[in-house]
Scaffold this active site. Structure first.
Site, PDB file in Angstrom:
ATOM      1  N   PRO A   1       0.843  -1.200   0.000  1.00  0.00           N
ATOM      2  CA  PRO A   1       0.000   0.000   0.000  1.00  0.00           C
ATOM      3  C   PRO A   1       0.879   1.252   0.000  1.00  0.00           C
ATOM      4  O   PRO A   1       1.925   1.285   0.651  1.00  0.00           O
ATOM      5  CB  PRO A   1      -0.776  -0.100   1.310  1.00  0.00           C
ATOM      6  CG  PRO A   1      -0.571  -1.476   1.835  1.00  0.00           C
ATOM      7  CD  PRO A   1       0.634  -2.042   1.179  1.00  0.00           C
ATOM      8  N   ILE A   2       0.439   2.231  -0.731  1.00  0.00           N
ATOM      9  CA  ILE A   2       1.245   3.440  -0.898  1.00  0.00           C
ATOM     10  C   ILE A   2       1.483   4.141   0.444  1.00  0.00           C
ATOM     11  O   ILE A   2       2.541   4.717   0.679  1.00  0.00           O
ATOM     12  CB  ILE A   2       0.621   4.378  -1.964  1.00  0.00           C
ATOM     13  CG1 ILE A   2       1.666   5.344  -2.511  1.00  0.00           C
ATOM     14  CG2 ILE A   2      -0.594   5.113  -1.447  1.00  0.00           C
ATOM     15  CD1 ILE A   2       2.517   4.756  -3.585  1.00  0.00           C
ATOM     16  N   CYS A   3       0.502   4.023   1.378  1.00  0.00           N
ATOM     17  CA  CYS A   3       0.695   4.710   2.662  1.00  0.00           C
ATOM     18  C   CYS A   3       1.803   4.041   3.475  1.00  0.00           C
ATOM     19  O   CYS A   3       2.538   4.699   4.205  1.00  0.00           O
ATOM     20  CB  CYS A   3      -0.614   4.791   3.446  1.00  0.00           C
ATOM     21  SG  CYS A   3      -1.275   3.187   3.878  1.00  0.00           S
ATOM     22  N   THR A   4       1.934   2.724   3.335  1.00  0.00           N
ATOM     23  CA  THR A   4       3.033   2.029   4.007  1.00  0.00           C
ATOM     24  C   THR A   4       4.368   2.521   3.451  1.00  0.00           C
ATOM     25  O   THR A   4       5.296   2.833   4.194  1.00  0.00           O
ATOM     26  CB  THR A   4       2.925   0.506   3.783  1.00  0.00           C
ATOM     27  OG1 THR A   4       1.705   0.054   4.353  1.00  0.00           O
ATOM     28  CG2 THR A   4       4.086  -0.231   4.415  1.00  0.00           C
TER      29      THR A   4
ATOM     30  N   ASN B   1       4.722   6.336   4.510  1.00  0.00           N
ATOM     31  CA  ASN B   1       4.730   6.777   5.915  1.00  0.00           C
ATOM     32  C   ASN B   1       5.243   5.771   6.930  1.00  0.00           C
ATOM     33  O   ASN B   1       5.863   6.155   7.911  1.00  0.00           O
ATOM     34  CB  ASN B   1       3.311   7.184   6.326  1.00  0.00           C
ATOM     35  CG  ASN B   1       2.740   8.211   5.390  1.00  0.00           C
ATOM     36  OD1 ASN B   1       3.439   9.132   4.987  1.00  0.00           O
ATOM     37  ND2 ASN B   1       1.491   8.030   5.002  1.00  0.00           N
TER      38      ASN B   1
END
Ligand SMILES: [Zn+2]
Lengths: 520, 451
Positions: B217-220, B223
């Site tokens: 996932p892009i948020c992983t 961030n």
């Protein structure tokens, strides 16, 4: 196991040296180093393999060992290349090879595949070498034969079996679309089995630092971001601890309990699709699945005659370790990925690492003799998957009618095919044989000498006999390719001591396209 | 059996006198049937040998690990007219298994090097290479072959050839039915299958059996990195475009890999994550799949075995000018073979069944049910991700209007506002949507209902 997981498991072994493009050898072997790493590669590069008979099948096997870079191979064959050989063997050069020595021609062309491999053609007759120079065979780390005459094969197998160094032997037999091969060894020690079962996280038996960290979290004061990033390991440990406090110290037992446990987890969510809680619910089985020593290890521990090798000492220490409460193996430092912020994840990982290091020291203290650090670490890291295989002598199955009959009931086609190949062997060495091939009834007669009085009416027998009668001497290019791949895989597993080789006969039928195993 | 109908002259230019005894081994199984041979489809003796050695024209797609093995098997088995397509050039990392290539060949086109090597080693065989894409060739080109063998590592290329061969089928003409034999390996595991277009399940039917590619996932990535892989993805997906702008990553360029590796290491250090190495960086950005010669040999042995069964059936059906024999043959019954060699050896064969809603061979619309609140953009996201669809850059339309088109630019701009709209505003409950993509030679028909 997904590729990604296997990559992550190597984290521990990673170096921190400055990274630059690897040397050309590493680049050449990149795709296989991802399977057996530098340790496996160096084992391959120290191996000395002897292949007896330069048939199409034999050179196919060798091709798949030369390409990944075995240290040395010798091809032993006194025969000259026939027109038929030149037609089915990729490692002969058409008609130009006809009339030349088979081993020399094949070695010349096989050597082209990899300059790093040391190769030798031995043009002596195997019968003479067995008679005059038996110690010759003991200088190899693995020996492979293809369709070697049963008399010579038995002599070779006995020689290797009786010698304490016990070089592994893989005899391969094929006729048309049917084949079998056997792996002969006394014992085979595997530390890196690359087991697909991951080690326990000990959710059910949390070590003190883990329990303490899980209990110390204050959910109520967390903002929603932090709450959404609590690793599921903490969620499970904490929820289970609470559960046990109200259930006489027991984890969820019944189906209703388990559903209830999951609802307790779900009730702690702040938003309906909070991922870390979803993960905890999906992983909830870890709360009631007890961390135990796997059955294959229990069996090994009950084995009173552990070898007096470093591996045997390691196993003995593992047994002692698991005999103490809480009756588990040393903790693995490998943590799977999970929904979490970086800091919490790294902190959790450090908890596991610290505990793993401590348990490794406890393990080390149980060793009957001191062993080098690297070996101990490798062993502990892979402890849940270590294997000690005990093999059998080649041909032992054919002199055990009770076992054959038992196999015939459960593994009918495998056993029938194996027996048909044994019958072909027997027919080849019988003095009364006619030119050409055996008949169905001759094959039946030979099988009956192995399992007297047995009814051979099953279709599996006529299927196997019929194929042998059809093509008793055919070494087909695609069967050779298939066996070349299968036998090379087993050879690589034996040499690298990684992954788990076949223990017994692998039987192949490419009419109905199946493979099966008759275990020793 | 009507054998006299097949007596074509030898192929132009490649006639070579087979020496006496050349086919001693293989003739044993061509001269007589075995107890399990299907009497309807087995053609014994001279007829089949003549067909195989003088008439049969085979296409091998991919001259990589499987391709090298299958080319050698075909040549040794007596096929004289073999074509091979591959768009790649030889890399040093191919040499541990692609045994027709040597270090001096690095940088050369695979198809050409492989063809030359086979012709040098096996006298009398003609191998015609094409260095390029399968998409460069048209229906007439594919029509000339008796069968197609595919050893590709690209899902997209396999979907393309599968759909092309299914489209080629003309029920009036048995020769338009080209068996497609497909294989693949990963480490100690492999699979082989035969597809008889329109008759058995096709590649598209089994798309959901593929291993799901690892995505983070892009948020992983942005961030909360936890694994070294997350740092590498950050370097290639976020940091590279930020710093390098329009320049694309060339995963074969060591300078590029070094840059990504250094960037990933710096990030890993910042987050106290261990384990970023050159090898892992390369593995993640190139999506490297481990590969060894032995597994390729096993699968190629199986592929050839399937070829052999197909040859007998298609020959029998041609002789009798009947679809029936080819399509009823036992050779296609158990059409899928898998082998796993990590723990002892485990293999199994099964019949993979056709999907009625397969967009290539099924004919029925695929029913999907989505929340009424979904936007077109969300639907597109699902089409990209869903395991049995996996369409990159889909364009959507109904019979009446365009919903969203990826190209040409004017149409993209005109339909872009629809991305924000709810699907339910554009398509009625139970309505049909046609999905197309430039990479796929077929369209997918969806019937949409709302939850
Ligand atoms: Zn389909």
């Amino acid at each position: 196991m997904s590729f990604n997981e296997s990559q992550s498991q190597d984290i521990e072994g990673a170096t921190t040296a400055i990274q630059s493009q690897p040397d050309s050898k590493t680049r050449r072997y990149d795709r296989q180093l991802r399977l057996w790493a530098a340790t496996g590669q160096s084992a391959l590069e120290s191996a000395r393999v002897l292949v007896i008979g330069a048939s199409a099948t034999a050179t196919s096997i060798l091709k798949n060992l030369v390409l990944p870079g075995i240290g040395h191979f010798t091809l032993l064959d006194h025969a000259t290349v026939s027109p038929a050989d030149a037609g089915n063997n990729f490692f002969l050069q058409g008609t130009t090879s006809i009339g030349r020595n088979r081993a020399e021609e094949a070695v010349r062309l096989l050597s082209e595949l990899n300059d790093n491999v040391d190769a030798c053609a031995d043009t002596r007759n195997i019968a003479d070498v067995l008679a005059s120079d038996p110690s010759y065979f003991l200088g190899f780390s693995l020996i492979i034969t293809h369709n070697l005459s049963p008399v010579l094969l038995t002599r070779l197998a006995d020689l290797l079996w009786e010698n304490p160094s016990s070089t592994p032997l893989i005899p391969v037999r094929s006729a048309g679309f049917l084949a079998d091969f056997f792996v002969q060894f006394h014992t085979h020690e595997i530390i890196e089995s690359h087991s697909e079962t991951s080690p326990s996280l000990r959710i059910d038996k949390p070590f003190p630092a883990l329990l303490q960290a899980a209990r110390a979290l204050d959910f109520d004061t967390m903002d929603s971001t932090d709450h959404g990033h609590i690793p599921y390991v903490y969620l499970l440990v904490r929820t289970l601890d609470d559960w046990k406090a109200t259930h006489n110290g027991l984890p969820p037992q019944t189906h209703a309990d388990k559903q209830n446990f999951k609802s307790i987890l779900a009730a702690q969510k702040r938003t309906p699709d909070q991922e870390n809680f979803e993960e905890a619910i999906a992983q909830a089985y870890r709360a009631w699945t007890p961390t135990v020593v796997r059955p294959h290890l229990v069996e090994l521990f009950n084995d009173v005659t552990l070898p007096s090798t470093p591996f045997g000492h390691l196993l003995a220490a593992l047994r002692s370790f698991s005999e103490r409460p809480p009756h588990v193996l040393p903790l693995s430092a490998t943590l799977p990925d999970m929904k979490s912020d970086t800091e919490s994840y790294v902190r959790l990982q450090n908890l596991y690492r610290a505990q793993a290091a401590e348990e490794r020291e406890q393990f080390r203290a149980l060793l009957p003799v001191p062993l080098e650090n690297e070996l101990v670490e490798l062993f502990v890291k892979n402890a849940h998957g270590v294997q000690l295989l005990r093999g059998a002598r080649y041909g032992a199955l054919d002199t055990a009618p009770a076992k054959l009959i038992m196999y015939l009931d459960n593994l009918t086609r495998e056993t029938a095919t194996h027996l048909a190949l044994s019958a072909l062997d027997a027919w080849r060495s019988s003095p009364s044989r006619q030119n050409g091939g055996p008949t169905d009834s001759e094959l039946r007669e030979h099988v009956l000498t192995l399992i007297p009085g047995t009814e051979l009416g099953k279709k599996e027998f006529s299927d196997a006999f019929g194929e042998i009668v059809r093509a008793p001497a055919a070494d087909l290019p695609n069967v050779a390719a298939f066996l070349g791949g299968m036998v090379a895989q087993e050879s690589i597993k034996m040499i690298t001591k990684q992954y788990i080789p076949i223990n017994g006969y692998c039987v192949v039928d490419l009419v109905d396209t199946w493979t099966g195993v008759l275990e020793s | 059996m009507v054998m006299s109908t097949i007596n074509a002259p030898a192929i132009n230019g490649s006639h070579y006198p087979d020496w006496e005894g050349r086919y001693y081994h293989i003739d044993q199984v061509l001269d007589r049937p075995g107890p399990r041979t299907d009497p309807d489809s087995f053609m014994a003796g001279e007829g089949v040998k003549n067909f195989l050695r003088n008439q049969c024209k085979v296409l091998v797609i991919g001259a990589g690990g499987l391709g090298c093995e299958i080319l050698a098997n075909l040549a040794l088995s007596g096929f004289k007219d073999i074509h091979v397509i591959d768009m790649d050039t030889i890399d040093i990392s191919n040499l541990n298994r692609q045994f027709l290539f040597r270090p001096k060949d690095v940088g050369q086109p695979k198809a050409i090097a492989a063809a030359e090597y086979i012709m040098k080693r096996v006298p009398g065989v003609k191998v015609t290479p094409y260095h390029g894409k399968i998409q460069d060739k048209d229906d007439d080109y594919y029509m000339q072959f008796n069968l197609v063998i595919c050893g590709l590592d690209s899902v997209e290329a396999r979907r393309w050839i599968n759909a092309t061969l299914v489209n080629l089928v003309d029920p009036e003409n048995p020769e338009s039915l080209k068996p497609l034999i497909d294989g693949g390996t990963e480490g100690f595991k492999g699979q082989a299958r035969v597809i008889l277009p329109t008759v058995t399940s096709c590649y598209e039917c089994s798309l959901d059996m593929l291993n799901k590619p690892t995505t983070f996932p892009i948020c992983t990535i942005a961030n909360t990195p936890r694994l070294p892989e997350h740092c590498i993805e950050w370097a290639s997906v976020l940091e590279w475009p930020r710093v390098k702008g329009e320049t694309k990553i060339d995963t074969d360029d060591p300078e590029h890999i070094k840059w990504l590796c250094d960037a990933a290491r710096a990030r890993a250090e910042e987050f106290k994550i261990e384990g970023v190495t050159w090898s892992l960086t390369q593995g993640v950005v190139k999506n490297i799949i481990p590969a060894i010669a032995s597994t390729n040999a096993i699968i190629a042995g199986m592929l050839y075995h399937l070829v052999n069964s197909c040859i007998h059936c298609s020959l029998a059906s041609c002789c009798n000018e009947a679809f029936k024999i080819a399509t009823s043959s036992a050779a296609y019954l158990n059409n899928y073979f898998m082998v796993i060699g990590t723990e002892s050896v485990y293999s199994y064969t099964f019949e993979h069944e056709k999907r009625a809603d397969c967009p290539v061979c099924g004919g029925e619309s695929l029913d999907i049910s989505i929340p009424g609140s979904w936007t077109v953009e969300r639907l597109i996201e699902m089409l990209v991700e869903k395991q049995d669809i996996q369409i990159k850059k889909p364009s959507l339309s109904t019979t009446k209007k365009h919903i969203y088109f990826q190209a040409p630019p004017q149409l993209e701009a005109a339909t872009r506002p629809n991305l924000e709209k709810k699907v339910s505003e554009l398509v009625p409950d139970g309505g049909d949507v046609t999905v197309t993509a430039t990479t796929l030679p077929f369209s997918l028909s969806l019937r949409i209902t709302y939850t």
